[in-house]
Write a protein that holds these residues in place. Structure first.
Motif, PDB file in Angstrom:
ATOM      1  N   SER A  65      23.344   6.600  -2.302  1.00 42.66           N
ATOM      2  CA  SER A  65      23.394   6.664  -3.764  1.00 42.66           C
ATOM      3  C   SER A  65      23.000   8.044  -4.301  1.00 42.66           C
ATOM      4  N   LYS A  66      22.432   8.892  -3.449  1.00 40.23           N
ATOM      5  CA  LYS A  66      21.901  10.183  -3.918  1.00 40.23           C
ATOM      6  C   LYS A  66      22.962  11.279  -3.820  1.00 40.23           C
ATOM      7  N   SER A  67      24.082  11.083  -4.535  1.00 41.84           N
ATOM      8  CA  SER A  67      25.138  12.094  -4.517  1.00 41.84           C
ATOM      9  C   SER A  67      24.796  13.201  -5.509  1.00 41.84           C
ATOM     10  N   GLY A  68      25.627  14.235  -5.529  1.00 42.98           N
ATOM     11  CA  GLY A  68      25.354  15.383  -6.390  1.00 42.98           C
ATOM     12  C   GLY A  68      24.748  16.516  -5.592  1.00 42.98           C
ATOM     13  N   ARG A  69      24.123  17.436  -6.293  1.00 45.24           N
ATOM     14  CA  ARG A  69      23.540  18.609  -5.654  1.00 45.24           C
ATOM     15  C   ARG A  69      22.263  18.239  -4.903  1.00 45.24           C
ATOM     16  N   VAL A  70      22.172  18.673  -3.654  1.00 46.84           N
ATOM     17  CA  VAL A  70      20.979  18.398  -2.852  1.00 46.84           C
ATOM     18  C   VAL A  70      20.001  19.554  -3.027  1.00 46.84           C
ATOM     19  N   ASP A  71      18.786  19.243  -3.426  1.00 41.62           N
ATOM     20  CA  ASP A  71      17.748  20.258  -3.607  1.00 41.62           C
ATOM     21  C   ASP A  71      17.560  21.043  -2.314  1.00 41.62           C
ATOM     22  N   LYS A  72      17.497  22.381  -2.428  1.00 37.57           N
ATOM     23  CA  LYS A  72      17.380  23.180  -1.196  1.00 37.57           C
ATOM     24  C   LYS A  72      16.054  22.938  -0.478  1.00 37.57           C
ATOM     25  N   ASN A  73      15.081  22.351  -1.155  1.00 40.81           N
ATOM     26  CA  ASN A  73      13.807  22.002  -0.526  1.00 40.81           C
ATOM     27  C   ASN A  73      13.748  20.533  -0.104  1.00 40.81           C
ATOM     28  N   TYR A  74      14.892  19.856  -0.098  1.00 36.91           N
ATOM     29  CA  TYR A  74      14.891  18.433   0.265  1.00 36.91           C
ATOM     30  C   TYR A  74      14.387  18.286   1.703  1.00 36.91           C
ATOM     31  N   PRO A  75      13.444  17.357   1.956  1.00 35.34           N
ATOM     32  CA  PRO A  75      12.853  17.237   3.297  1.00 35.34           C
ATOM     33  C   PRO A  75      13.889  16.868   4.361  1.00 35.34           C
ATOM     34  N   LEU A  76      13.726  17.451   5.544  1.00 33.58           N
ATOM     35  CA  LEU A  76      14.636  17.212   6.664  1.00 33.58           C
ATOM     36  C   LEU A  76      13.916  16.427   7.754  1.00 33.58           C
ATOM     37  N   VAL A  77      14.692  15.941   8.723  1.00 35.70           N
ATOM     38  CA  VAL A  77      14.137  15.348   9.948  1.00 35.70           C
ATOM     39  C   VAL A  77      14.051  16.482  10.967  1.00 35.70           C
ATOM     40  N   ILE A  78      12.832  16.840  11.380  1.00 35.77           N
ATOM     41  CA  ILE A  78      12.639  18.156  12.031  1.00 35.77           C
ATOM     42  C   ILE A  78      11.916  18.102  13.381  1.00 35.77           C
TER      43      ILE A  78
END
Length: 445
Positions: A65-78
């Motif tokens: 559901s979270k379409s649109g622009r993804v924040d460049k600081n969005y947390p990743l799986v790291i």
């Protein structure tokens, strides 16, 4: 009356359509690794994309559901220390995903239902058994917690991720493994390899039960997938570097059921198979089109249907399980096309005038319940997927919390490494008898 020469098929008029701009996922830095995986995995809850990241390997997981622009600081799986090469969602739990990496490990992650608030660096379990990079991860289609990994050490390992134990190891491949596909009930899998052989393997017997040298004569990478009927659909190259597809009967590998030349492009064709409609979607890396075919029982067996074309080439592709499509719009497939900086869903629809549920388009499909436990599969049992109706659509259940301490999975003491059946379960506290996604004992309360 002249006999109609047009083949009757309800899928002849399937058409592909990109979603509106606001429904795409923008500002995603798709990985530039030169590995021939799809870089994208999707299920009815989440979209996962392997991304560029500094200091190791990472992938992005977004709620659909979270379409649109993804924040460049969005947390990743790291959690990986090297680039991630392949990811695969568990078919039996929409919150569980496996990843394979250049750091020689595979990891299994639990994704929370809500968006990640901080980077996720703690996998549920780390699977260490390969001596070189892990390029393929693939869940068993019907048995709970069974995960296959294949590495550049030419080794295939099958794991019980509920215990973190390797169950089966196969080293029959003398060279790099390009692709692996389970059959419908998970009793066999087929592989393509750099030695130009197509193999059918029985993992529980630990042997290759059939093989074919050079189903495609070219030396470039091949792909192979099992069809619902047990045949094998392949993509590869001719000696003149034409792209080609084939259909084979593994009980008689001498002659192909069908062999069809396509074009002269050099991108590897990634096949995505819809077992319910018996359709296959071919997405070439670097292509800007998606071709789709129907596989039938009558000649020429593989029937070209149509091509979805766009201007932008694709970096990778994700394929939604059938339970995630919108049955109210006669959508029979949804692909997620990766560009350099975004992911664009493409819907495949059968045009129908009626608003009623279309029974013929939606036979009962594989649901999220596993058909058996890992021990049953290991003991030789085979079960087809447990089917569910799509008449009322599919609502993914909420995430099932893990109710076991991490120590119980990762502890390397001998008692913890044994399967639960060999332990005295009466002596365990009740919290250890339920493992959320990974029930080590059946029927947890």
């Amino acid at each position: 009356m002249s006999r109609s020469i047009v083949r009757q098929s309800k899928f002849r008029h399937v058409f592909g359509q990109a979603v509106k701009t606001e429904q795409t996922y923008d500002d995603i830095r798709v990985s530039k690794v030169t590995w021939d995986s799809s870089f994208c995995a999707v299920n009815p809850k989440f979209l996962a994309v392997i991304v560029e990241s500094s200091g190791g390997g990472a992938f992005l997981v977004l709620p659909l559901s979270k379409s649109g622009r993804v924040d460049k600081n969005y947390p990743l799986v790291i959690g990986h220390s090297g680039p991630v090469l392949d990811i695969d969602w568990c078919p039996h739990d929409d919150n569980i995903i496996a990843s394979g990496s250049e750091d020689c490990t595979a990891m299994v992650w639990q994704i929370p239902d809500h968006s990640l608030a901080r980077p996720l660096s703690d996998p549920i379990v780390v699977l260490e058994g390969h001596s070189k990079r892990v390029g393929i991860v693939s869940w068993h289609p019907t048995a709970r917690n069974i995960l296959l990994t294949a590495g550049s050490d030419n080794l295939i390992i099958i794991w019980n991720v509920g215990t973190g134990e390797p169950l089966i190891s196969m080293d029959d491949h003398p060279d790099l493994i390009y692709s692996i596909s389970w059959n419908r009930n998970g009793s066999l899998f087929c592989t393509t390899c750099k030695d130009r052989r197509l193999r059918v393997c029985d993992p529980r017997k630990r042997e290759v039960v059939a093989e074919r040298l050079a189903p495609h004569e070219g030396i470039r990478p091949m792909r192979a997938i099992f069809t619902r009927e047990g045949n094998i659909f392949t993509t590869g190259f001719t000696r003149m570097s034409q792209r080609e597809l084939g259909l084979w009967d593994p009980t008689n590998f001498e002659e192909p059921i069908a062999l069809l030349e396509l074009d002269t492009s050099n991108g590897v064709l990634l096949p995505y198979y819809d077992a319910d409609a018996s359709m296959v979607y071919l997405c070439g890396k670097g292509d800007s089109s998606i071709r789709y075919f129907e596989i039938t029982e009558e000649p020429p067996y593989v029937h070209y249907l149509n091509t979805y074309s766009s201007k932008e080439p694709q970096r990778g592709m994700g394929f939604m399980p059938k339970r995630g499509v919108d049955v109210t719009r006669c959508e029979i497939a949804r692909l997620f096309k990766l560009h350099d900086k975004k992911c664009e869903p493409i819907t495949m629809t059968v045009p129908r005038k009626s608003d009623l549920f279309q029974d013929d388009l939606y036979p009962d499909t594989a649901g999220p319940e596993p058909a058996m436990e890992p021990e049953e599969w290991l003991d030789g049992r085979d079960e087809d997927p447990i089917l569910m109706s799509l008449r009322h659509g599919y609502m993914p259940p909420k995430s099932r919390e893990l109710k076991v301490s991490k120590k119980n999975v990762l502890d390397s003491r001998p008692t913890a490494r044994r399967s639960m059946s060999t332990l005295d379960t009466n002596s365990l506290p009740s919290s250890h008898l339920c493992f959320g996604l990974f029930p080590l004992v059946a029927h947890c309360p």
